[in-house]
Scaffold this motif. Structure first.
Motif, short mmCIF file in Angstrom:
data_model
loop_
_atom_site.label_atom_id
_atom_site.label_comp_id
_atom_site.label_asym_id
_atom_site.label_seq_id
_atom_site.Cartn_x
_atom_site.Cartn_y
_atom_site.Cartn_z
N THR A 35 0.85 -1.20 0.00
CA THR A 35 0.00 0.00 0.00
C THR A 35 0.88 1.25 0.00
N SER A 36 0.23 2.39 -0.21
CA SER A 36 0.97 3.65 -0.28
C SER A 36 1.64 3.97 1.05
N ASP A 37 0.91 3.85 2.15
CA ASP A 37 1.48 4.16 3.47
C ASP A 37 2.64 3.22 3.80
N GLY A 41 6.57 4.52 4.33
CA GLY A 41 7.27 4.27 5.59
C GLY A 41 8.58 3.52 5.40
N HIS A 83 5.10 16.40 1.05
CA HIS A 83 5.17 15.24 0.16
C HIS A 83 6.17 15.48 -0.96
N SER A 108 2.27 6.50 -4.68
CA SER A 108 0.81 6.56 -4.62
C SER A 108 0.15 5.26 -5.09
#
Length: 445
Positions: A35-37, A41, A83, A108
């Motif tokens: 995923t993006s998160d 990270g 960002h 993204s």
């Protein structure tokens, strides 16, 4: 993926092991379906391992960038700017790791294969950086020294600009006085030249007067000696001759006339001496004035030397200012490039926002259309439910009727069978009876 790379494409277990060594617990599911998160990270953790850059470190630059914006609501751009700054550092990090096509799409909308490829490059680069820790620390120390020197030069530039502004203000303030001093210096130079010419003429006159005075003094001494000789001769002559009154009178008159003429000559010489004395005193005064003018000229020359020194310092400061202006121009160009990048980022953000707004509107329209379709389907479903209930009721009635009809049919069929078997039995009895009467053998089949 990038065309050429110099690192192995690591499998998922090795990636998990390498990340766990840095304190990052990653599951197989997260690498299979990133995923993006998650990728942000992990990428930030890899970036922090090499450059010590984290979102907390980038908070101050983000705040400075927001403070430089001329907008009433700078908080609207907080997430976008942070960002973009993080994307900038991650792009540089990816370029160093030989991933030349790293973009915001990798953050993204991450893809599993692409994410594993990027993580392989990042892990390989981090391990390489760990092997070159000494070299990297030296480079960081030199970079810190360069940054400190740059800040010191910027501070010195500000001080020099301040001193230059003070000197310019002082020069502008002293310019009228300098012009006045130049005019006074020119006037005094003209006066000195004229006084020098007068002094030269007076010196010549004094020399000629001194020569004339010497001649006159020599003549006076000659006359005095001649007068003394004549007086001696006169006294000797008087002692030898008998004096005649008439002759004595004539001699007396002649001597009186000569004495008067001598007195007039003496008076004339005394007048000339007084004039010469007056001229000498005037020349002494002029000499004093000339000395004072020479001292003033020396003072003026010293001031001119100081002024030339100040002008040289001013020229050096101007050269330094030109150099600093060039540096300032370069910094302004860099700032303009940053502003252009910021403008491009803002345009991209606006396009993304517009695209998101269009998607939101399209999604909203789709949701509304689906809602209308759902409501329509709900109405149809309710009508279908009613029809189904009616059909169920009709089916129940039909089943009931069918059951009754089956019962009736079975009863009628049983009656018919009973009648059939009864009729058959009677027929068989009849046939046996008839066969017996006709003496015929009839089988019971």
């Amino acid at each position: 993926m990038s065309g050429q790379y110099w690192f192995p494409n690591m499998p998922i277990p090795e990636i998990m092991t390498a990340l766990s060594e840095w304190g990052l617990n990653v599951s197989n599911e997260q690498l299979v379906r990133p995923t993006s998160d998650f990728v942000i990270g992990v990428y930030n953790a890899c970036l922090e391992q090499v450059t010590s850059i984290s979102p907390n470190v980038l908070h101050k630059p983000t705040q400075r960038a927001l403070a430089s914006l001329e907008d009433a609501n700078p908080d609207l751009y907080n997430n976008a700017i942070s960002h973009n700054i993080m994307l900038y550092h991650l792009t540089r990090f990816a370029t160093s790791a030989r991933i030349m096509d790293f973009s915001s799409r990798d953050l993204s909308a991450p893809e599993p294969e692409r994410t594993r490829f990027i993580l392989s490059a990042f892990i390989n680069f981090v391990k390489f950086a760990e092997q070159c820790t000494t070299f990297i620390s030296n480079v960081r120390e030199k970079s810190a020294q360069v940054i400190e020197e740059r800040e010191q030069v910027i501070q010195e530039l500000s001080e020099v600009q301040h001193n230059l502004a003070v000197l310019k203000a002082q020069r502008a303030k002293d310019e009228p006085k300098c012009e006045q001093l130049k005019e006074e210096n020119a006037a005094m130079t003209t006066q000195l030249l004229a006084a020098k010419e007068v002094h030269t003429g007076l010196t010549k006159d004094i020399e000629s007067l001194k020569i004339e005075r010497a001649h006159l003094q020599a003549r006076n001494e000659t006359i005095n000696s001649e007068s003394a000789l004549l007086m001696d001769n006169n006294s000797r002559t008087r002692s030898r001759i008998v004096q005649s009154p008439e002759r004595i009178r004539r001699n007396i008159m002649t001597m009186g006339t000569t004495a008067i003429e001598d007195k007039k000559a003496v008076a004339l010489h005394e007048a000339k001496a007084r004039d010469l004395q007056a001229k000498i005193s005037a020349l002494v005064n002029i000499e004093k004035d000339v000395r004072s003018c020479i001292e003033q000229l020396q003072t003026t020359e010293k001031e001119v030397q100081l002024l030339e020194g100040s002008q040289k310092e001013l020229a050096e400061l101007k050269d330094s200012l030109e150099y600093k202006k060039v540096e300032r121009g370069e910094l302004q160009k860099k700032t303009e490039r940053v502003h252009k990048q910021l403008g491009n980022a803002q345009e991209k953000l606006e396009r993304a926002q517009r695209h998101a707004e269009e998607k939101r509107l399209a999604s909203q329209q789709t949701v509304e259309r689906l809602q209308r379709d759902y409501e329509k389907m709900d109405v149809e479903r309710r009508e279908n439910d009613k029809q189904v209930e009616e059909l169920r009721m009709e089916a129940g009635d039909i089943e009931t009727k069918m059951a009754e009809h089956l019962k009736k049919s079975e009863a009628e069929l049983n009656e018919l069978l009973t009648e059939y078997w009864k009729l058959r039995h009677e027929t068989e009895v009849y046939m046996e009876t008839l066969a017996n009467k006709l003496n015929m053998n009839v089988s019971s089949d």
